[in-house]
Every structure is written in C-alpha cells, then in structure tokens.
Design a protein around this motif. Structure first.
Motif, PDB file in Angstrom:
ATOM      1  N   PHE A  12      69.106  37.771   9.007  1.00 40.04           N
ATOM      2  CA  PHE A  12      67.780  38.262   8.662  1.00 40.04           C
ATOM      3  C   PHE A  12      66.717  37.430   9.354  1.00 40.04           C
ATOM      4  O   PHE A  12      66.657  36.206   9.193  1.00 40.04           O
ATOM      5  CB  PHE A  12      67.590  38.193   7.140  1.00 40.04           C
ATOM      6  CG  PHE A  12      66.195  38.517   6.666  1.00 40.04           C
ATOM      7  CD1 PHE A  12      65.616  39.747   6.909  1.00 40.04           C
ATOM      8  CD2 PHE A  12      65.469  37.568   5.962  1.00 40.04           C
ATOM      9  CE1 PHE A  12      64.332  40.036   6.465  1.00 40.04           C
ATOM     10  CE2 PHE A  12      64.182  37.852   5.504  1.00 40.04           C
ATOM     11  CZ  PHE A  12      63.620  39.087   5.760  1.00 40.04           C
ATOM     12  N   THR A  13      65.886  38.093  10.151  1.00 42.32           N
ATOM     13  CA  THR A  13      64.734  37.461  10.786  1.00 42.32           C
ATOM     14  C   THR A  13      63.485  38.082  10.182  1.00 42.32           C
ATOM     15  O   THR A  13      63.175  39.245  10.460  1.00 42.32           O
ATOM     16  CB  THR A  13      64.746  37.678  12.307  1.00 42.32           C
ATOM     17  OG1 THR A  13      65.979  37.178  12.841  1.00 42.32           O
ATOM     18  CG2 THR A  13      63.586  36.957  12.981  1.00 42.32           C
ATOM     19  N   ILE A  42      51.243  46.153  14.738  1.00 43.63           N
ATOM     20  CA  ILE A  42      52.521  46.078  15.465  1.00 43.63           C
ATOM     21  C   ILE A  42      52.369  45.216  16.713  1.00 43.63           C
ATOM     22  O   ILE A  42      53.208  44.347  16.998  1.00 43.63           O
ATOM     23  CB  ILE A  42      53.014  47.490  15.819  1.00 43.63           C
ATOM     24  CG1 ILE A  42      53.472  48.213  14.554  1.00 43.63           C
ATOM     25  CG2 ILE A  42      54.141  47.436  16.850  1.00 43.63           C
ATOM     26  CD1 ILE A  42      53.729  49.695  14.753  1.00 43.63           C
ATOM     27  N   ASP A  43      51.294  45.428  17.457  1.00 43.14           N
ATOM     28  CA  ASP A  43      51.073  44.643  18.678  1.00 43.14           C
ATOM     29  C   ASP A  43      50.912  43.154  18.345  1.00 43.14           C
ATOM     30  O   ASP A  43      51.459  42.289  19.045  1.00 43.14           O
ATOM     31  CB  ASP A  43      49.829  45.148  19.402  1.00 43.14           C
ATOM     32  CG  ASP A  43      50.028  46.537  19.998  1.00 43.14           C
ATOM     33  OD1 ASP A  43      51.193  46.949  20.143  1.00 43.14           O
ATOM     34  OD2 ASP A  43      49.014  47.194  20.300  1.00 43.14           O
ATOM     35  N   ILE A  49      56.110  37.302  17.680  1.00 41.39           N
ATOM     36  CA  ILE A  49      57.550  37.168  17.909  1.00 41.39           C
ATOM     37  C   ILE A  49      57.819  36.623  19.303  1.00 41.39           C
ATOM     38  O   ILE A  49      58.684  35.750  19.511  1.00 41.39           O
ATOM     39  CB  ILE A  49      58.252  38.527  17.712  1.00 41.39           C
ATOM     40  CG1 ILE A  49      58.214  38.923  16.230  1.00 41.39           C
ATOM     41  CG2 ILE A  49      59.693  38.475  18.216  1.00 41.39           C
ATOM     42  CD1 ILE A  49      58.746  40.321  15.966  1.00 41.39           C
ATOM     43  N   ASP A  50      57.068  37.138  20.282  1.00 43.72           N
ATOM     44  CA  ASP A  50      57.277  36.712  21.663  1.00 43.72           C
ATOM     45  C   ASP A  50      56.806  35.289  21.923  1.00 43.72           C
ATOM     46  O   ASP A  50      57.251  34.638  22.867  1.00 43.72           O
ATOM     47  CB  ASP A  50      56.544  37.666  22.619  1.00 43.72           C
ATOM     48  CG  ASP A  50      57.110  39.082  22.577  1.00 43.72           C
ATOM     49  OD1 ASP A  50      58.273  39.235  22.154  1.00 43.72           O
ATOM     50  OD2 ASP A  50      56.380  40.020  22.961  1.00 43.72           O
ATOM     51  N   SER A 252      57.728  31.031  12.658  1.00 41.12           N
ATOM     52  CA  SER A 252      57.021  31.718  11.588  1.00 41.12           C
ATOM     53  C   SER A 252      57.895  32.814  11.064  1.00 41.12           C
ATOM     54  O   SER A 252      58.855  33.220  11.681  1.00 41.12           O
ATOM     55  CB  SER A 252      55.690  32.282  12.085  1.00 41.12           C
ATOM     56  OG  SER A 252      55.929  33.248  13.076  1.00 41.12           O
ATOM     57  N   ALA A 253      57.549  33.317   9.896  1.00 39.46           N
ATOM     58  CA  ALA A 253      58.316  34.385   9.284  1.00 39.46           C
ATOM     59  C   ALA A 253      57.382  35.200   8.453  1.00 39.46           C
ATOM     60  O   ALA A 253      56.429  34.705   7.887  1.00 39.46           O
ATOM     61  CB  ALA A 253      59.433  33.815   8.413  1.00 39.46           C
ATOM     62  N   SER A 254      57.661  36.492   8.356  1.00 38.55           N
ATOM     63  CA  SER A 254      56.810  37.347   7.551  1.00 38.55           C
ATOM     64  C   SER A 254      57.584  38.518   7.033  1.00 38.55           C
ATOM     65  O   SER A 254      58.664  38.807   7.477  1.00 38.55           O
ATOM     66  CB  SER A 254      55.614  37.829   8.374  1.00 38.55           C
ATOM     67  OG  SER A 254      56.052  38.702   9.366  1.00 38.55           O
TER      68      SER A 254
END
Length: 263
Positions: A12-13, A42-43, A49-50, A252-254
């Motif tokens: 899970f990410t 989304i962008d 993420i990138d 980071s995580a969300s």
C-alpha cells in the motif's frame, strides 16, 4: 468472502491510493467545473509522487481470529463509533431538555437535514444546524459525549489496526534520515516502530487496513459502519479529497477522507 486471501500481503502506497481515488471521483463528476477541479488535484498529487520516493506499507489481511482480536482491543481501548442516528437522537433529547422557545422549529430543522443527508443539503440549513450543535455541546449532554466517542474512535482505531496488521514497510525514514527499523513482538507491531509515523500516516494506513476487513457487500449493508456526518452537505472536490497525511522528511503519504470501515 474477503476481497483477497487472508494469506496475502497487500503493498500500500498512500499517495498512489489517493491518486486513484481522485481519478475515480473525476470520472464520476457530472459538472465540467467539478471535473476540472479534480483534474487540478490529480496533477498536484502526481507531481508530489514524482518529486520523491514514496513509502510502501505491507498490510496483512485479517482472518476471522485476527479480526476478532482487533475488535477486542478496540473495545478494551473504549473505542466505539456512534452512528448518525444515535447522534441525532441525542441532539433532539438534549434540545428537549433545554426546552428553548423555538424547540419545534429546531426539531423540524434536524429532521430536514437528516432526511437529506445523503444528497444536497441546503447550506443555510446546514449552517443553522452547526449553530444548534454548538449550543448542545456547551450543555455537556449526551450529544457532546457521543461526538467525543466518535472523535476518539477515529483517532484510536487506525492505531490499533496498524498494531495488528501493519507487517512491514519500505522507504520510511527515522528522524536522522536512516531507514526506520520495523519491529513486531507477539504478533503486534511495536509502539516504538509506529512512533516513526506521523498521526496522519497512521490514519491513512489504518483506514486502509480497516477497508480490507469488509467481508462482502451483503454484510456491509447489515453492519453499523461509521458514516460521514449526516449534517454535512454533499462533498465538494476539496471536501472529498481532504488529505489524511502530510509530507514527513523525504517522503509523504496521503489518502482520501474515507469513512472508517465496518469491522
């Protein structure tokens, strides 16, 4: 039956999961403005993420026994989730106890908001209800106590879920920048291990774990799963995607603002 075998371990990410939810919400959006709003989210999420490697959490799938152990520990911690029906009942009872001169109007407003809770609620009615709730909280009655129970559950249940079903991770960093060690003792993840995570990360991972416990659609219909407050209006793109995690160190995580899963 469970959605996956109890022998499986799920990778899970949180941020990637959050992105997938945003895409689904955008695809379901009916208005162009709403789709555009989700597109911007989304962008932004994809850019995050990138920008940095994301932590990956390995989650165990509950068996009948481990799910029962999880419920036992929730009960031992005093964590219960009162549903909207109970909250509204308590709110009405507290108002009747106070007996304001416009009691009938206030009860009618509660009926109106509760009846339309799953659709669009008149913003003015929703704002008035929030004022009523504030007054009820100040009275220290049953309504305030049940709201406290709900907040406590939301804080504690993900932590208990992580203790039971978080089996490992990759990419989580300690304060000194080194890889954070992961330790489990007696079939539970150690508190010192979980201390490497922020509260919002624990919520994101814990709620994901609880979502994996849902046995089937038929059983879900008969369960008393926590739901969003019935006084709230239909979520906007921003409300639907309130982040449960924040950047920590180089990762980071969300996650989306999900309803806690039925257990």
């Amino acid at each position: 039956m469970l959605p996956v075998s109890t022998k499986d371990v799920i990778a899970f990410t949180p941020l990637a999961d959050h992105l997938a939810i945003l895409v689904k919400l955008r695809d379901k959006a009916e208005a162009d403005a709403e789709r555009e709003a989700f597109g911007r989210l989304i962008d932004a999420t994809q850019a995050e993420i990138d920008a940095a490697p994301q932590p990956v959490f390995r989650l165990g799938i509950a068996s009948h026994f481990t799910r029962a152990a999880f419920r036992r520990d929730l009960k031992a911690a005093g964590a219960t989730y009162p549903g909207d029906v109970a909250l509204y009942r308590a709110l009405r009872e507290d108002l009747k106890e106070v007996a304001p001169y416009n009691l009938d109007d206030l009860l009618a407003l509660i009926d109106e908001v509760e009846a339309t809770a799953q659709g669009d609620v008149d913003p003015a009615a929703s704002d008035r209800l929030e004022t009523i709730k504030s007054v009820a909280r100040s009275c220290g009655g049953r309504f305030a106590a049940l709201e406290g129970d709900r907040d406590f559950f939301i804080a504690v249940a993900p932590l208990v879920a992580c203790r039971h079903f978080l089996l490992g991770w990759e990419g989580v960093k300690a304060e000194d920048g080194a890889d954070a060690p992961f330790v489990r003792r007696r079939e539970l993840t150690a508190d010192a291990t979980l201390a490497h995570l922020g509260e919002q990360e624990i919520q994101a991972v814990g709620f994901k774990i609880m979502s994996l416990m849902r046995p089937s659609k038929d059983l879900e219909k008969n369960s008393a799963s926590p739901s969003r407050s019935a006084s709230s209006r239909k979520p906007s793109p921003t409300a639907k995607t309130k982040r449960l995690t924040a950047p920590r160190g180089s990762s980071s995580a969300s996650a989306s603002r999900k309803t806690p899963a039925s257990t």
